[in-house]
Design a protein around this motif. Structure first.
Motif, PDB file in Angstrom:
ATOM      1  N   SER A 137     -14.515  -5.853  -1.820  1.00  0.00           N
ATOM      2  CA  SER A 137     -13.514  -4.856  -1.419  1.00  0.00           C
ATOM      3  C   SER A 137     -12.324  -5.550  -0.786  1.00  0.00           C
ATOM      4  CB  SER A 137     -14.117  -3.833  -0.453  1.00  0.00           C
ATOM      5  OG  SER A 137     -14.414  -4.425   0.793  1.00  0.00           O
ATOM      6  N   LEU A 145      -0.777   0.156  -6.102  1.00  0.00           N
ATOM      7  CA  LEU A 145      -1.879   1.050  -6.435  1.00  0.00           C
ATOM      8  C   LEU A 145      -1.643   1.705  -7.799  1.00  0.00           C
ATOM      9  CD1 LEU A 145      -2.544   2.735  -2.981  1.00  0.00           C
ATOM     10  CD2 LEU A 145      -4.147   1.354  -4.283  1.00  0.00           C
ATOM     11  N   ARG A 158      -4.161   1.515 -10.991  1.00  0.00           N
ATOM     12  CA  ARG A 158      -4.641   2.713 -11.702  1.00  0.00           C
ATOM     13  C   ARG A 158      -4.452   2.548 -13.212  1.00  0.00           C
ATOM     14  NH1 ARG A 158      -1.884   5.295  -7.380  1.00  0.00           N
ATOM     15  NH2 ARG A 158      -3.422   6.164  -5.934  1.00  0.00           N
ATOM     16  N   TYR A 176      -9.204   1.066   1.436  1.00  0.00           N
ATOM     17  CA  TYR A 176      -9.829  -0.044   0.718  1.00  0.00           C
ATOM     18  C   TYR A 176      -9.945   0.269  -0.765  1.00  0.00           C
ATOM     19  CZ  TYR A 176     -11.247  -1.828   5.251  1.00  0.00           C
ATOM     20  OH  TYR A 176     -11.229  -2.317   6.537  1.00  0.00           O
ATOM     21  N   ILE A 177      -9.899  -0.788  -1.564  1.00  0.00           N
ATOM     22  CA  ILE A 177     -10.274  -0.727  -2.967  1.00  0.00           C
ATOM     23  C   ILE A 177     -11.667  -1.334  -3.014  1.00  0.00           C
ATOM     24  CG2 ILE A 177      -9.711  -1.385  -5.330  1.00  0.00           C
ATOM     25  CD1 ILE A 177      -7.526   0.296  -3.854  1.00  0.00           C
ATOM     26  N   GLU A 195     -10.324   8.606  -4.381  1.00  0.00           N
ATOM     27  CA  GLU A 195     -10.135   8.499  -5.824  1.00  0.00           C
ATOM     28  C   GLU A 195     -11.200   7.594  -6.435  1.00  0.00           C
ATOM     29  OE1 GLU A 195      -6.396   7.473  -8.814  1.00  0.00           O
ATOM     30  OE2 GLU A 195      -6.147   7.264  -6.648  1.00  0.00           O
ATOM     31  N   LEU A 200     -11.410   5.298  -9.532  1.00  0.00           N
ATOM     32  CA  LEU A 200     -10.579   4.714 -10.582  1.00  0.00           C
ATOM     33  C   LEU A 200     -11.378   4.402 -11.841  1.00  0.00           C
ATOM     34  CD1 LEU A 200      -8.355   2.175  -8.603  1.00  0.00           C
ATOM     35  CD2 LEU A 200      -7.804   4.507  -9.303  1.00  0.00           C
ATOM     36  N   VAL A 203     -11.222   4.138  -4.403  1.00  0.00           N
ATOM     37  CA  VAL A 203     -10.119   3.991  -3.452  1.00  0.00           C
ATOM     38  C   VAL A 203     -10.495   4.830  -2.239  1.00  0.00           C
ATOM     39  CG1 VAL A 203      -7.664   4.366  -2.992  1.00  0.00           C
ATOM     40  CG2 VAL A 203      -8.403   3.737  -5.294  1.00  0.00           C
ATOM     41  N   THR A 204     -10.447   4.220  -1.062  1.00  0.00           N
ATOM     42  CA  THR A 204     -10.696   4.969   0.171  1.00  0.00           C
ATOM     43  C   THR A 204      -9.398   5.062   0.950  1.00  0.00           C
ATOM     44  OG1 THR A 204     -11.261   3.116   1.632  1.00  0.00           O
ATOM     45  CG2 THR A 204     -13.044   4.029   0.277  1.00  0.00           C
ATOM     46  N   GLU A 205      -9.362   5.983   1.870  1.00  0.00           N
ATOM     47  CA  GLU A 205      -8.210   6.149   2.749  1.00  0.00           C
ATOM     48  C   GLU A 205      -8.714   6.179   4.185  1.00  0.00           C
ATOM     49  OE1 GLU A 205      -5.673   9.951   3.181  1.00  0.00           O
ATOM     50  OE2 GLU A 205      -4.723   8.733   1.604  1.00  0.00           O
ATOM     51  N   TYR A 212      -5.762  -2.262   1.678  1.00  0.00           N
ATOM     52  CA  TYR A 212      -4.379  -2.105   1.244  1.00  0.00           C
ATOM     53  C   TYR A 212      -3.604  -1.423   2.357  1.00  0.00           C
ATOM     54  CZ  TYR A 212      -5.361   2.819   0.181  1.00  0.00           C
ATOM     55  OH  TYR A 212      -5.717   4.135   0.270  1.00  0.00           O
ATOM     56  N   ILE A 231      -1.446  -3.915  -2.525  1.00  0.00           N
ATOM     57  CA  ILE A 231      -2.711  -4.580  -2.218  1.00  0.00           C
ATOM     58  C   ILE A 231      -2.399  -6.070  -2.145  1.00  0.00           C
ATOM     59  CG2 ILE A 231      -5.123  -4.849  -2.904  1.00  0.00           C
ATOM     60  CD1 ILE A 231      -4.497  -2.411  -4.861  1.00  0.00           C
TER      61      ILE A 231
END
Length: 140
Positions: free
Chosen positions: A115, A131, A135, A101-102, A66, A68, A49-51, A118, A123
């Motif tokens: 990818s 999310l 998880r 992004y996932i 994160e 996952l 998981v990106t931010e 979100y 998402i």
């Protein structure tokens, strides 16, 4: 293995290639993007998981916040806090900037296969899953 086919009017030849020399322990999944979500999770060797946040230069960057999933025995070159730069930088005047992004990764070492962005806690391109539920699915 990755099937490769080359052809012309006169001949056809096929061969197979692996993700990395000699490593066939993780299967190649053709058309990964077409799989249902549960299969994407199952077939991924890692999921990040990106931010997205604004850098000092006014451009947005993505950082891993994160992990996952990470399969045993898989080398992954990202950890929490690392810059993830496989997506183009957004400018300050861009109309839509995703929350992040996932990133579904495959192979060994793990590399991006698919990818999705979100926004907020949803998402949208994965059916609107939260999310939190993603998880949970990754933990089972």
């Amino acid at each position: 293995m990755i099937p490769l086919t080359f052809s012309s009017e006169d001949w056809t030849t096929s061969s197979y290639s692996t993700f990395q020399d000699g490593d066939e322990s993780f299967e190649y999944v053709e058309n990964f993007h077409e799989l249902p979500l549960d299969e994407k999770i199952e077939k991924s060797t890692a999921i990040l998981v990106t931010e997205t946040s604004k850098g000092e230069d006014g451009k947005y960057v993505n950082r891993v916040v994160e992990v996952l999933k990470k399969a045993d025995g898989v080398d992954m070159y990202y950890q929490e806090g690392d810059l993830y730069d496989d997506h183009p930088p957004y400018e300050e005047n861009d109309e839509f900037v995703p929350g992040g992004y996932i990133v579904f990764m495959g192979g060994n070492p793990a590399s991006m296969r698919y990818s999705v962005s979100y926004s907020g806690d949803r998402i949208r391109s994965l059916g609107g899953i939260s999310l939190a539920l993603l998880r949970e699915k990754c933990d089972t």
